[in-house]
Design a protein around this motif. Sequence first.
Motif, PDB file in Angstrom:
ATOM      1  N   PHE A 116      61.419  52.948  48.409  1.00 54.70           N
ATOM      2  CA  PHE A 116      61.525  51.504  48.629  1.00 54.70           C
ATOM      3  C   PHE A 116      60.309  50.987  49.397  1.00 54.70           C
ATOM      4  CE2 PHE A 116      62.758  47.762  51.023  1.00 54.70           C
ATOM      5  CZ  PHE A 116      63.426  46.993  50.077  1.00 54.70           C
ATOM      6  N   ALA A 117      59.920  51.707  50.442  1.00 54.87           N
ATOM      7  CA  ALA A 117      58.763  51.277  51.239  1.00 54.87           C
ATOM      8  C   ALA A 117      57.491  51.267  50.401  1.00 54.87           C
ATOM      9  CB  ALA A 117      58.600  52.188  52.451  1.00 54.87           C
ATOM     10  N   GLU A 118      57.330  52.283  49.581  1.00 54.75           N
ATOM     11  CA  GLU A 118      56.126  52.339  48.739  1.00 54.75           C
ATOM     12  C   GLU A 118      56.123  51.214  47.710  1.00 54.75           C
ATOM     13  OE1 GLU A 118      56.313  56.278  47.175  1.00 54.75           O
ATOM     14  OE2 GLU A 118      55.349  57.200  48.943  1.00 54.75           O
ATOM     15  N   ALA A 119      57.288  50.914  47.125  1.00 45.03           N
ATOM     16  CA  ALA A 119      57.366  49.831  46.149  1.00 45.03           C
ATOM     17  C   ALA A 119      57.058  48.483  46.802  1.00 45.03           C
ATOM     18  CB  ALA A 119      58.752  49.802  45.513  1.00 45.03           C
ATOM     19  N   ARG A 120      57.597  48.275  47.989  1.00 47.05           N
ATOM     20  CA  ARG A 120      57.329  47.024  48.715  1.00 47.05           C
ATOM     21  C   ARG A 120      55.844  46.894  49.047  1.00 47.05           C
ATOM     22  NH1 ARG A 120      59.362  48.171  53.866  1.00 47.05           N
ATOM     23  NH2 ARG A 120      57.269  49.032  54.051  1.00 47.05           N
ATOM     24  N   ASP A 121      55.263  47.951  49.550  1.00 45.71           N
ATOM     25  CA  ASP A 121      53.857  47.906  49.936  1.00 45.71           C
ATOM     26  C   ASP A 121      52.946  47.717  48.735  1.00 45.71           C
ATOM     27  OD1 ASP A 121      54.784  48.283  52.488  1.00 45.71           O
ATOM     28  OD2 ASP A 121      54.119  50.374  52.650  1.00 45.71           O
ATOM     29  N   SER A 122      53.315  48.286  47.607  1.00 43.75           N
ATOM     30  CA  SER A 122      52.481  48.142  46.418  1.00 43.75           C
ATOM     31  C   SER A 122      52.443  46.711  45.921  1.00 43.75           C
ATOM     32  CB  SER A 122      52.996  49.074  45.309  1.00 43.75           C
ATOM     33  OG  SER A 122      54.225  48.594  44.769  1.00 43.75           O
ATOM     34  N   LEU A 123      53.458  45.935  46.293  1.00 41.45           N
ATOM     35  CA  LEU A 123      53.518  44.527  45.904  1.00 41.45           C
ATOM     36  C   LEU A 123      52.907  43.617  46.961  1.00 41.45           C
ATOM     37  CD1 LEU A 123      57.194  44.505  44.568  1.00 41.45           C
ATOM     38  CD2 LEU A 123      55.105  44.415  43.187  1.00 41.45           C
ATOM     39  N   ALA A 124      52.401  44.200  48.056  1.00 40.50           N
ATOM     40  CA  ALA A 124      51.889  43.413  49.192  1.00 40.50           C
ATOM     41  C   ALA A 124      52.934  42.420  49.679  1.00 40.50           C
ATOM     42  CB  ALA A 124      50.597  42.689  48.811  1.00 40.50           C
ATOM     43  N   ALA A 125      54.200  42.840  49.640  1.00 42.48           N
ATOM     44  CA  ALA A 125      55.301  42.002  50.108  1.00 42.48           C
ATOM     45  C   ALA A 125      55.681  42.395  51.530  1.00 42.48           C
ATOM     46  CB  ALA A 125      56.502  42.151  49.180  1.00 42.48           C
ATOM     47  N   HIS A 126      56.309  41.457  52.213  1.00 46.93           N
ATOM     48  CA  HIS A 126      56.805  41.702  53.569  1.00 46.93           C
ATOM     49  C   HIS A 126      58.275  41.330  53.612  1.00 46.93           C
ATOM     50  CE1 HIS A 126      57.478  41.253  57.874  1.00 46.93           C
ATOM     51  NE2 HIS A 126      57.941  40.054  57.613  1.00 46.93           N
ATOM     52  N   PHE A 127      59.125  42.257  54.029  1.00 43.62           N
ATOM     53  CA  PHE A 127      60.548  42.004  54.234  1.00 43.62           C
ATOM     54  C   PHE A 127      60.895  42.385  55.668  1.00 43.62           C
ATOM     55  CE2 PHE A 127      61.010  43.725  49.638  1.00 43.62           C
ATOM     56  CZ  PHE A 127      60.586  42.510  49.101  1.00 43.62           C
ATOM     57  N   SER A 128      61.745  41.610  56.311  1.00 45.67           N
ATOM     58  CA  SER A 128      62.289  42.021  57.604  1.00 45.67           C
ATOM     59  C   SER A 128      63.744  41.593  57.677  1.00 45.67           C
ATOM     60  CB  SER A 128      61.491  41.431  58.769  1.00 45.67           C
ATOM     61  OG  SER A 128      61.591  40.028  58.813  1.00 45.67           O
ATOM     62  N   VAL A 183      67.259  37.443  57.017  1.00 41.80           N
ATOM     63  CA  VAL A 183      66.358  38.101  56.083  1.00 41.80           C
ATOM     64  C   VAL A 183      65.115  37.231  55.943  1.00 41.80           C
ATOM     65  CG1 VAL A 183      66.048  39.007  53.750  1.00 41.80           C
ATOM     66  CG2 VAL A 183      68.326  39.036  54.812  1.00 41.80           C
ATOM     67  N   SER A 184      63.951  37.812  56.181  1.00 40.72           N
ATOM     68  CA  SER A 184      62.686  37.105  56.028  1.00 40.72           C
ATOM     69  C   SER A 184      61.855  37.831  54.980  1.00 40.72           C
ATOM     70  CB  SER A 184      61.909  37.061  57.350  1.00 40.72           C
ATOM     71  OG  SER A 184      62.661  36.425  58.361  1.00 40.72           O
ATOM     72  N   ALA A 185      61.220  37.054  54.121  1.00 40.74           N
ATOM     73  CA  ALA A 185      60.386  37.653  53.080  1.00 40.74           C
ATOM     74  C   ALA A 185      59.152  36.802  52.862  1.00 40.74           C
ATOM     75  CB  ALA A 185      61.168  37.789  51.781  1.00 40.74           C
ATOM     76  N   MET A 186      58.029  37.470  52.614  1.00 42.46           N
ATOM     77  CA  MET A 186      56.816  36.796  52.165  1.00 42.46           C
ATOM     78  C   MET A 186      56.296  37.555  50.949  1.00 42.46           C
ATOM     79  SD  MET A 186      54.688  35.429  55.473  1.00 42.46           S
ATOM     80  CE  MET A 186      54.474  37.021  56.248  1.00 42.46           C
ATOM     81  N   MET A 187      55.911  36.806  49.942  1.00 45.34           N
ATOM     82  CA  MET A 187      55.484  37.445  48.696  1.00 45.34           C
ATOM     83  C   MET A 187      54.393  36.631  48.027  1.00 45.34           C
ATOM     84  SD  MET A 187      59.094  36.607  46.795  1.00 45.34           S
ATOM     85  CE  MET A 187      59.979  37.128  48.276  1.00 45.34           C
ATOM     86  N   LEU A 188      53.447  37.335  47.434  1.00 42.82           N
ATOM     87  CA  LEU A 188      52.393  36.693  46.675  1.00 42.82           C
ATOM     88  C   LEU A 188      52.958  36.150  45.368  1.00 42.82           C
ATOM     89  CD1 LEU A 188      49.632  39.405  47.152  1.00 42.82           C
ATOM     90  CD2 LEU A 188      49.745  37.181  48.301  1.00 42.82           C
ATOM     91  N   THR A 189      52.421  35.031  44.918  1.00 38.73           N
ATOM     92  CA  THR A 189      52.916  34.417  43.695  1.00 38.73           C
ATOM     93  C   THR A 189      52.813  35.370  42.512  1.00 38.73           C
ATOM     94  OG1 THR A 189      52.288  32.234  44.542  1.00 38.73           O
ATOM     95  CG2 THR A 189      52.662  32.430  42.167  1.00 38.73           C
ATOM     96  N   GLU A 190      51.723  36.105  42.424  1.00 39.34           N
ATOM     97  CA  GLU A 190      51.525  36.978  41.267  1.00 39.34           C
ATOM     98  C   GLU A 190      52.518  38.125  41.224  1.00 39.34           C
ATOM     99  OE1 GLU A 190      48.028  39.763  41.628  1.00 39.34           O
ATOM    100  OE2 GLU A 190      47.534  38.400  43.284  1.00 39.34           O
TER     101      GLU A 190
END
Length: 438
Positions: A87-99, A109-116
């Motif tokens: 899960f951590a590797e998948a999240r990091d590969s997307l340059a996403a942030h979850f907390s 739940v907080s999330a930041m994600m790139l549009t692409e």
Amino acid sequence: MKMFRPVLALVLSVLALPALAEIRIQEVKSPGGLTAWLVEDHGIPFTALEIRFRGGTSLDLPGKRGATYLMTALIEEGTGDLDSRGFAEARDSLAAHFSFDTGADVVSVSAMMLTENRDQAVDLLAGALTAPRFDQDAVDRVREQVLSNIRSGEKDPGSIASREMDAMAFGDHPYATPGEGTVASVTALTRDDMLEAHKGALARDRVYIAAAGDITPEELGLLVDRLLGGLPATGAALPGRAPWNLTAGVTVIDFPSPQSVITFGHSGIKRDDPDFFAAFILNEVMGGGRFTSRLMTEVREKRGLTYGIGSYLIGMDQAEMVLGQLSASNDKAAQAVEVIRAEWARIAADGLTEAELAATKTYLTGAYPLRFDGNGPIASMLVAMQMDGLPIDYPNTRNEKIEAVTMEDVKRVAARLFLPDALRFVVVGQPQGLTSSP
């Protein structure tokens, strides 16, 4: 408890959106019936998403204290065919942030994600929220982290003081005990308890949603259904109103330290009370975050009794408090208590000066727009507004409410809010000249 791993570049979180006056909040209704608030801005290709579930650790079942806290810490420990590392590797590969975080009244739940990468990030987060694995090895590992924190808190004088204040105030309500649980209660929790806590805390009947950034209302409506549609329709029953048992006096808890930690307070005021803004101004003068507050002036600057002191309006779903805290050397603790009592009595009797009221209004109205300094802070404020029951135009009317407070208001509310004869002091240390009273 913050499960925090920064991935997006820091600059993304601090780039400001347009000035406060230009921010337009839209209410979005998803096809599935969920409501979200949105500040749409396509200047930077990322979106901040904030989700809150009302209830938090107060939903713990009898004998299961700490279950919601531990469950929340386990959300990002795997879903589907992804274990914790996957899960951590998948999240990091997307340059996403979850907390993920939890408190007495809320799971956040907080999330930041790139549009692409937004679609893939939403799918990953949806899996974590709706179908966490709760693998036994993850439960055991995270439990040990929680137990370590609990044991540290048992030796921390500030935590001891807060726990004692809560226990005295709230009787048998969940607020009376720490949400992270005790060593005994957390040790006894099972994987089945995690499943039960998840079902009770994360449900669509108690969710609040906000977003800011590069997303349209139509896209957000589809996103929230995709993200949350797999959750139960209803969750566990919310607790009722907390009793209020706190009485005036002093409680001394012996703790071997050259300093005493002092927590003090009494009952407070509801966020939706018509007098709230006057109370907010009064507390800013009494013990707000500036060095010009009365408590900082009288306790620190004039007498050198502490390094720092503050007071706070604490508004929970089922109770309200005015609380403050400081640390003082054992030989100065008794004097600090007397100075606080005197300042409480002075503001209750006299209210504020014209100069204090004017300066505080200037500070509060001027500082407010600075809170809207990026997608993340904006989304967080929008979801907090929803949970507080504030109208969607609140950012445009809040400063008017501050300006409308009069000298007559603050004098009347000061006598109502500050109750020197109701103050309880919990002192953890070995203070000279202070002993416990009933």
